[in-house]
Enzyme design. Structure first.
Site, PDB file in Angstrom:
ATOM      1  CG  ASP A 159      -2.189   0.808   0.974  1.00  0.00           C
ATOM      2  OD1 ASP A 159      -3.235   0.520   1.567  1.00  0.00           O
ATOM      3  OD2 ASP A 159      -2.126   1.739   0.140  1.00  0.00           O
ATOM      4  CD  GLU A 208      -7.042   5.630   3.060  1.00  0.00           C
ATOM      5  OE1 GLU A 208      -6.870   5.779   1.853  1.00  0.00           O
ATOM      6  OE2 GLU A 208      -6.135   5.333   3.827  1.00  0.00           O
TER       7      GLU A 208
HETATM    8  O1  LIG Z   1      -2.265  14.729   4.493  1.00  0.00           O
HETATM    9  N1  LIG Z   1      -2.598  13.749   5.212  1.00  0.00           N
HETATM   10  O2  LIG Z   1      -3.032  13.839   6.393  1.00  0.00           O
HETATM   11  C1  LIG Z   1      -2.429  12.471   4.666  1.00  0.00           C
HETATM   12  C2  LIG Z   1      -2.691  11.349   5.458  1.00  0.00           C
HETATM   13  C3  LIG Z   1      -2.503  10.093   4.916  1.00  0.00           C
HETATM   14  C4  LIG Z   1      -2.054   9.997   3.607  1.00  0.00           C
HETATM   15  O3  LIG Z   1      -1.805   8.777   3.131  1.00  0.00           O
HETATM   16  C5  LIG Z   1      -2.246   8.482   1.825  1.00  0.00           C
HETATM   17  O4  LIG Z   1      -3.437   9.165   1.437  1.00  0.00           O
HETATM   18  C6  LIG Z   1      -3.981   8.812   0.228  1.00  0.00           C
HETATM   19  C7  LIG Z   1      -3.830  10.084  -0.663  1.00  0.00           C
HETATM   20  O5  LIG Z   1      -3.517   9.829  -1.914  1.00  0.00           O
HETATM   21  C8  LIG Z   1      -3.364   7.630  -0.429  1.00  0.00           C
HETATM   22  O6  LIG Z   1      -4.219   7.234  -1.474  1.00  0.00           O
HETATM   23  C9  LIG Z   1      -3.100   6.555   0.590  1.00  0.00           C
HETATM   24  S1  LIG Z   1      -4.385   5.554   0.947  1.00  0.00           S
HETATM   25  C10 LIG Z   1      -4.031   4.106   0.051  1.00  0.00           C
HETATM   26  O7  LIG Z   1      -3.761   4.553  -1.264  1.00  0.00           O
HETATM   27  C11 LIG Z   1      -3.760   3.532  -2.252  1.00  0.00           C
HETATM   28  C12 LIG Z   1      -3.437   4.222  -3.560  1.00  0.00           C
HETATM   29  O8  LIG Z   1      -4.260   5.370  -3.690  1.00  0.00           O
HETATM   30  C13 LIG Z   1      -5.118   2.837  -2.257  1.00  0.00           C
HETATM   31  O9  LIG Z   1      -5.196   1.887  -3.296  1.00  0.00           O
HETATM   32  C14 LIG Z   1      -5.288   2.160  -0.916  1.00  0.00           C
HETATM   33  O10 LIG Z   1      -6.539   1.486  -0.823  1.00  0.00           O
HETATM   34  C15 LIG Z   1      -5.202   3.178   0.200  1.00  0.00           C
HETATM   35  O11 LIG Z   1      -5.135   2.487   1.433  1.00  0.00           O
HETATM   36  C16 LIG Z   1      -2.494   7.032   1.854  1.00  0.00           C
HETATM   37  O12 LIG Z   1      -3.265   6.780   3.030  1.00  0.00           O
HETATM   38  C17 LIG Z   1      -1.831  11.090   2.806  1.00  0.00           C
HETATM   39  C18 LIG Z   1      -2.017  12.347   3.337  1.00  0.00           C
END
Ligand SMILES: O=[N+]([O-])c1ccc(O[C@@H]2O[C@@H](CO)[C@H](O)[C@H](S[C@@H]3O[C@H](CO)[C@@H](O)[C@H](O)[C@H]3O)[C@@H]2O)cc1
Length: 631
Positions: free
Chosen positions: A312, A518
């Site tokens: 992930d 999330e």
């Molecule tokens: O600014 N913040 O607070 C912050 C917090 C957490 C973040 O962490 C990130 O945030 C998202 C922003 O793009 C991301 O997608 C991933 S989530 C992950 O992404 C994969 C690809 O998109 C999916 O297939 C999965 O199913 C999923 O669990 C991560 O948690 C980012 C920013």
């Protein structure tokens, strides 16, 4: 072709194993490690693709080349990066991945389908309490008389994803959400693994039907136009964490883990799923991203999964607490566990340098690298990426097509669960009459496309409002459904006097949760935020009302239930609000059945069907029905 140009791996007539072997034997360590590296769009350029032999790029949630970017803009982005990869020594194409978890949800004007929580309710369940015996497939028809709905959704989604030049989606999420306090519970089809297993029918929709001659466990993606590689996620036990705390710890014995959280992976593998994504969560205190027994020992060795395993986002960084506290350990533990492609996504030179060092110093064996690269190449070869690495505009008209929106509307209709219909059974309120003098439409979610789509829509967290993408709000659907002589009054949050003084024939109140994704969706009280409850009280206290709840999960409703005449769970229906009014006004009957237990109070949680303390407000499988009105 001159002798010098001819490489077996470039010849699609060669057997897959011969192409893989021929390519592998020519690859340098740098080229191999590049294939294992997935970077985010914002740090990707054609030169980076060439210089670092990058094997994959992704769009994280909401990561788009431009606001409201067209299919052409997407195709130019993907093709530009691809040309960087094709200009390397061996010309190995890169694979671009994106989260298309309820339609192509990052993309403006894409059809947004109901989130999985709604799709799980579309089954026509017959309570046949048979054991799962014989072939796993045989038993699911009892659970899902409508598996082809989710397969058709997969087909439509794949066409819209390919319309933008993208060949790979991080879907389906086959989590079995066991506690609705989890911020990602709406990404789960059900608390019952048998429904989740049935819903893996979306995989042949996305990838194409696996030919009967195909090798069991091998990845299969049709090379026909409009199919994409899929990703079963998040392995393993993502939906079972304590109190639903995102990315936390799933405490359960091996028997429970295999009985509840594993079965849908077996179905996914039998259907040729190309990739599996590892979960951030831990199992009994051990991070899944560092769990070699389950990733290699079980998934690869026991289940014979032959596609590739992807981490992930920053998944290996989060092996340690705090994340990145020991990146070398993260690389060693993650790659060593059997993860083949690392969704880095930003600090890719750190990843490449660290992994290179560990291989050169025999900390990570070359055999592990070769296993990873072989799997990645197998997927790329089998899906025809070497033969067709570049996209064209031929599918652009599929994006948000009328046909797909009609399919989404059908899915919305079938996902609705009617929980109450009239204060007495013999005086049902639904279906509502279309001809009715003057009616009230109220509530924060009645005229709000962003609210009805929920998280993972246009942006990662989702956005309120009606200017983010194209679709039909529930209010506009009501206006186009009722008789032209019926006056529709919209007031988002009316006071009781307004309602009383207007003498409405009836009211439709649409309230619920704001969009979230999330951890931002983790919630211990599960109450409908104000002014939802006060809108219910003001309206339903003064006129016959149907309340439509827009939510990613069951929410607190018991305190308001007595005052409500009819109650509909609409989950997160997406862009096609007409599907809600199709059933409200009787063009179609209500058929949906709860795929999640509706609790009375949150202190009962976790509480799932079969639990000894089972005491729901509305039980798993519950759903009232109505007949279509004869027009
Ligand atoms: O600014 N913040 O607070 C912050 C917090 C957490 C973040 O962490 C990130 O945030 C998202 C922003 O793009 C991301 O997608 C991933 S989530 C992950 O992404 C994969 C690809 O998109 C999916 O297939 C999965 O199913 C999923 O669990 C991560 O948690 C980012 C920013």
């Amino acid at each position: 072709l001159t002798e010098a140009d001819y490489f077996k791996y470039k010849d699609p007539k060669q057997p897959l194993s011969a192409r893989i072997r021929d390519l592998m034997k020519q690859m340098t360590l740098a080229e191999k490690i590049g294939q294992m590296t997935q970077i985010e769009r914002t740090v990707a350029t054609p030169d980076v693709m060439t210089k670092y032999f990058i094997g994959s790029v992704l769009s994280g949630g909401g990561s788009v080349p431009a606001p409201k970017a067209s299919a052409e803009t997407w195709i130019n982005l993907v093709n530009g990066l691809q040309k960087g990869s094709l200009s390397t020594r061996l010309g190995i194409p890169m694979i671009y991945g994106i989260d298309a978890v309820h339609g192509h949800n990052n993309v403006y004007n894409a059809t947004i389908f109901p989130h999985n929580v709604g799709l799980g309710a579309t089954r026509q369940v017959t309570f046949i309490l048979t054991q799962i015996s014989g072939s796993p497939q045989a038993s699911f028809k009892h659970y899902c008389k409508d598996p082809n709905l989710v397969k058709r959704i997969g087909e439509a989604t794949a066409l819209e994803v390919r319309a933008t030049g993208i060949p790979y989606v991080f879907a389906p999420c086959i989590a079995v959400c066991r506690d609705p306090r989890w911020g990602r519970c709406y990404e789960s089809y059900s608390e019952d693994h048998k429904i989740v297993q049935a819903m893996t029918e979306i995989i042949p929709g996305l990838q194409g039907d696996m030919p009967p001659t195909a090798q069991k466990g091998a990845p299969y993606v049709s090379t026909a136009k409009g199919k994409v590689a899929a990703c079963a996620k998040h392995y393993l036990g993502d939906g079972g964490t304590t109190k639903g705390i995102n990315e936390n710890n799933t405490v359960i014995d091996l028997n429970g883990l295999l009985r509840i959280h594993m079965p849908a992976y077996l179905n996914s593998i039998l259907k040729g799923v190309a990739t599996v994504m590892v979960s951030y969560s831990s199992w009994n205190g051990k991070k899944m991203h560092a769990n070699k027994e389950l990733v290699t020992g079980y998934l690869k060795d026991k289940l014979r999964f032959r596609g590739f395993v992807i981490s992930d986002w920053e998944g290996i960084d989060r092996i340690t607490s705090p994340p990145k506290a020991n990146y070398s350990y993260s690389v060693q533990a993650g790659v060593g566990a059997g993860i083949d492609m690392i969704m880095v996504p930003y600090n890719f030179t750190d990843f490449i340098d660290d992994l290179t060092y560990q291989v050169k110093n025999n900390i990570i064996p070359m055999s592990r690298i070769d296993d990873a690269v072989k799997r990645i190449l197998r997927v790329k070869f089998v899906m025809g990426l070497f033969e067709n690495p570049l996209a064209d505009l031929s599918l652009a008209s599929q994006l948000g097509s009328k046909e797909h929106r009609e399919l989404a509307r059908e899915a919305v209709r079938k996902s609705l669960v009617l929980l109450k219909n009239g204060k007495s059974a013999y005086k049902p309120l639904l279906p509502l009459p279309k001809k009715a003098g003057k009616i009230l439409v109220a509530g924060s979610h009645a005229d709000n496309l962003g609210n009805q789509c929920g998280g993972w829509t246009i942006t990662w967290q989702g956005l309120e409002g009606n200017n983010n993408t194209m679709g039909t709000t529930i209010l506009s659907a009501i206006k186009s459904t009722v008789d032209p002589t019926t006056q529709v009054v919209y007031n988002e949050n009316p006071d009781a006097n307004f309602v009383k003084s207007n003498k409405f024939s009836y009211a439709i109140v649409v309230v619920g949760e704001p969009p979230y994704a999330e951890t931002f969706g983790d919630n211990l009280n599960l109450t409908i935020p104000q002014p939802g409850p006060s809108t219910i009280a003001n309206v339903c206290g003064a006129v016959k009302c149907v309340v439509v709840v827009i939510s990613g999960r069951p929410v607190v409703i018991q305190p308001y239930l007595a005052g409500i005449d009819a109650l509909v769970a609409a989950w997160l229906p997406g862009t096609e609000g007409q599907g809600v009014t199709d059933a409200l006004f009787g063009d179609y009957g209500f058929t949906g059945k709860l795929a999640r237990t509706w609790f009375k109070t949150v202190d009962q949680l976790p509480m799932n069907v079969g639990d000894p303390h089972y005491d729901p407000l509305f039980p798993f499988g519950f759903g009232l029905t109505t007949k279509p009105t004869k027009n």
